[in-house]
Design a protein around this motif. Structure first.
Motif, PDB file in Angstrom:
ATOM      1  N   ALA A  17      95.506  46.415 -62.255  1.00 15.11           N
ATOM      2  CA  ALA A  17      96.290  47.622 -62.528  1.00 15.11           C
ATOM      3  C   ALA A  17      95.392  48.859 -62.577  1.00 15.11           C
ATOM      4  O   ALA A  17      95.742  49.912 -62.030  1.00 15.11           O
ATOM      5  CB  ALA A  17      97.061  47.464 -63.833  1.00 15.11           C
ATOM      6  N   ILE A  18      94.227  48.730 -63.206  1.00 17.00           N
ATOM      7  CA  ILE A  18      93.270  49.848 -63.232  1.00 17.00           C
ATOM      8  C   ILE A  18      92.805  50.145 -61.814  1.00 17.00           C
ATOM      9  O   ILE A  18      92.761  51.307 -61.386  1.00 17.00           O
ATOM     10  CB  ILE A  18      92.079  49.534 -64.163  1.00 17.00           C
ATOM     11  N   GLU A  19      92.453  49.114 -61.075  1.00 20.02           N
ATOM     12  CA  GLU A  19      91.989  49.253 -59.696  1.00 20.02           C
ATOM     13  C   GLU A  19      93.018  50.020 -58.865  1.00 20.02           C
ATOM     14  O   GLU A  19      92.684  50.948 -58.131  1.00 20.02           O
ATOM     15  CB  GLU A  19      91.730  47.860 -59.107  1.00 20.02           C
ATOM     16  N   LYS A  20      94.280  49.634 -58.992  1.00 19.68           N
ATOM     17  CA  LYS A  20      95.356  50.273 -58.216  1.00 19.68           C
ATOM     18  C   LYS A  20      95.531  51.743 -58.607  1.00 19.68           C
ATOM     19  O   LYS A  20      95.871  52.572 -57.765  1.00 19.68           O
ATOM     20  CB  LYS A  20      96.654  49.498 -58.407  1.00 19.68           C
ATOM     21  N   SER A  21      95.301  52.060 -59.871  1.00 19.23           N
ATOM     22  CA  SER A  21      95.484  53.438 -60.345  1.00 19.23           C
ATOM     23  C   SER A  21      94.368  54.374 -59.892  1.00 19.23           C
ATOM     24  O   SER A  21      94.546  55.594 -59.917  1.00 19.23           O
ATOM     25  CB  SER A  21      95.595  53.464 -61.873  1.00 19.23           C
ATOM     26  N   ILE A  22      93.223  53.807 -59.470  1.00 18.70           N
ATOM     27  CA  ILE A  22      92.053  54.623 -59.133  1.00 18.70           C
ATOM     28  C   ILE A  22      91.793  54.703 -57.634  1.00 18.70           C
ATOM     29  O   ILE A  22      91.472  55.769 -57.112  1.00 18.70           O
ATOM     30  CB  ILE A  22      90.799  54.084 -59.852  1.00 18.70           C
ATOM     31  N   PHE A  23      91.902  53.577 -56.939  1.00 17.09           N
ATOM     32  CA  PHE A  23      91.428  53.505 -55.557  1.00 17.09           C
ATOM     33  C   PHE A  23      92.558  53.535 -54.536  1.00 17.09           C
ATOM     34  O   PHE A  23      93.627  52.959 -54.767  1.00 17.09           O
ATOM     35  CB  PHE A  23      90.577  52.241 -55.366  1.00 17.09           C
ATOM     36  N   SER A  24      92.281  54.169 -53.401  1.00 21.18           N
ATOM     37  CA  SER A  24      93.283  54.266 -52.330  1.00 21.18           C
ATOM     38  C   SER A  24      93.428  52.948 -51.578  1.00 21.18           C
ATOM     39  O   SER A  24      94.458  52.698 -50.961  1.00 21.18           O
ATOM     40  CB  SER A  24      92.916  55.389 -51.361  1.00 21.18           C
ATOM     41  N   GLN A  25      92.411  52.099 -51.619  1.00 22.40           N
ATOM     42  CA  GLN A  25      92.479  50.774 -51.009  1.00 22.40           C
ATOM     43  C   GLN A  25      91.992  49.749 -52.044  1.00 22.40           C
ATOM     44  O   GLN A  25      90.885  49.226 -51.951  1.00 22.40           O
ATOM     45  CB  GLN A  25      91.644  50.716 -49.735  1.00 22.40           C
ATOM     46  N   PRO A  26      92.848  49.487 -53.038  1.00 20.80           N
ATOM     47  CA  PRO A  26      92.416  48.643 -54.160  1.00 20.80           C
ATOM     48  C   PRO A  26      92.289  47.173 -53.806  1.00 20.80           C
ATOM     49  O   PRO A  26      92.978  46.669 -52.932  1.00 20.80           O
ATOM     50  CB  PRO A  26      93.540  48.848 -55.175  1.00 20.80           C
ATOM     51  N   TRP A  27      91.402  46.513 -54.534  1.00 13.02           N
ATOM     52  CA  TRP A  27      91.333  45.057 -54.486  1.00 13.02           C
ATOM     53  C   TRP A  27      92.595  44.521 -55.163  1.00 13.02           C
ATOM     54  O   TRP A  27      93.107  45.112 -56.111  1.00 13.02           O
ATOM     55  CB  TRP A  27      90.117  44.553 -55.256  1.00 13.02           C
ATOM     56  N   SER A  28      93.023  43.355 -54.732  1.00 14.57           N
ATOM     57  CA  SER A  28      94.179  42.709 -55.343  1.00 14.57           C
ATOM     58  C   SER A  28      93.718  41.813 -56.498  1.00 14.57           C
ATOM     59  O   SER A  28      92.526  41.496 -56.629  1.00 14.57           O
ATOM     60  CB  SER A  28      94.910  41.857 -54.309  1.00 14.57           C
ATOM     61  N   GLU A  29      94.681  41.381 -57.283  1.00 15.14           N
ATOM     62  CA  GLU A  29      94.380  40.428 -58.346  1.00 15.14           C
ATOM     63  C   GLU A  29      93.774  39.162 -57.743  1.00 15.14           C
ATOM     64  O   GLU A  29      92.824  38.593 -58.285  1.00 15.14           O
ATOM     65  CB  GLU A  29      95.673  40.120 -59.109  1.00 15.14           C
ATOM     66  N   ASN A  30      94.306  38.720 -56.599  1.00 14.95           N
ATOM     67  CA  ASN A  30      93.773  37.535 -55.922  1.00 14.95           C
ATOM     68  C   ASN A  30      92.342  37.759 -55.437  1.00 14.95           C
ATOM     69  O   ASN A  30      91.534  36.828 -55.464  1.00 14.95           O
ATOM     70  CB  ASN A  30      94.670  37.134 -54.748  1.00 14.95           C
ATOM     71  N   GLY A  31      92.044  38.967 -54.983  1.00 10.45           N
ATOM     72  CA  GLY A  31      90.678  39.284 -54.551  1.00 10.45           C
ATOM     73  C   GLY A  31      89.683  39.156 -55.693  1.00 10.45           C
ATOM     74  O   GLY A  31      88.596  38.592 -55.531  1.00 10.45           O
ATOM     75  N   PHE A  32      90.076  39.675 -56.858  1.00  9.18           N
ATOM     76  CA  PHE A  32      89.199  39.535 -58.028  1.00  9.18           C
ATOM     77  C   PHE A  32      89.080  38.064 -58.431  1.00  9.18           C
ATOM     78  O   PHE A  32      87.996  37.598 -58.774  1.00  9.18           O
ATOM     79  CB  PHE A  32      89.714  40.363 -59.205  1.00  9.18           C
ATOM     80  N   ALA A  33      90.190  37.334 -58.379  1.00  9.64           N
ATOM     81  CA  ALA A  33      90.171  35.913 -58.767  1.00  9.64           C
ATOM     82  C   ALA A  33      89.213  35.132 -57.875  1.00  9.64           C
ATOM     83  O   ALA A  33      88.423  34.317 -58.364  1.00  9.64           O
ATOM     84  CB  ALA A  33      91.580  35.326 -58.687  1.00  9.64           C
ATOM     85  N   ALA A  34      89.272  35.392 -56.567  1.00  7.80           N
ATOM     86  CA  ALA A  34      88.374  34.696 -55.638  1.00  7.80           C
ATOM     87  C   ALA A  34      86.918  35.029 -55.944  1.00  7.80           C
ATOM     88  O   ALA A  34      86.045  34.153 -55.928  1.00  7.80           O
ATOM     89  CB  ALA A  34      88.716  35.068 -54.199  1.00  7.80           C
TER      90      ALA A  34
END
Length: 144
Positions: A17-34
């Motif tokens: 959620a923080i990532e999405k609020s800051i970046f124009s091309q955010p990592w997904s929750e799955n990206g962080f999980a991997a």
């Protein structure tokens, strides 16, 4: 007080959620999980009053680490969060044998560049058109 801890799977919804609020091309929750599941990564969270205020992490390759993520929630900026968590990331990286850290930062992000310089990073080159949305060059920085 800023509390630094290793990022956990249960942190990922808040981190994404923080990532999405800051970046124009955010990592997904799955990206962080991997990324969390790899032995070659280290991700940290910074908490203020028990809530995630920021996070950072790197991908290690032998004795070098590429800092892939640094983010601080808008409402938590200018309180030492980024500096505290990056200092801890560097310390923990050194304990894992990292002797050189690198990162890219938007050329226009003067605040982040100043922070990285304060932590010992130096501007080494420009990566043309590295960023999209909007298109912008990246400054490549190293700390050895």
């Amino acid at each position: 007080m800023i509390e630094i801890a290793g990022m956990q799977m249960e942190d990922l919804a808040e981190v994404a959620a923080i990532e999405k609020s800051i970046f124009s091309q955010p990592w997904s929750e799955n990206g962080f999980a991997a990324s969390l599941q790899s032995k070659d990564t280290l991700y940290l969270t910074a908490r203020l009053d028990g809530k995630i205020a920021g996070y950072c992490g790197f991908l290690q390759s032998f004795d070098e680490a590429d800092i892939t993520n640094v983010a601080v929630k808008e409402s938590c900026r200018r309180r030492g969060v980024a500096e505290t968590m990056l200092a801890e990331l560097i310390k923990r990286g050194a304990a894992r044998g990292v002797t050189a850290f690198t990162l890219e930062v938007r050329r226009s992000n003067a605040g982040a560049i100043a922070l990285y310089e304060k932590l010992g990073f130096v501007n080494c080159d420009i990566r043309r058109n590295f960023y999209e949305k909007p298109a912008e060059d990246a400054v490549i920085m190293w700390k050895r």
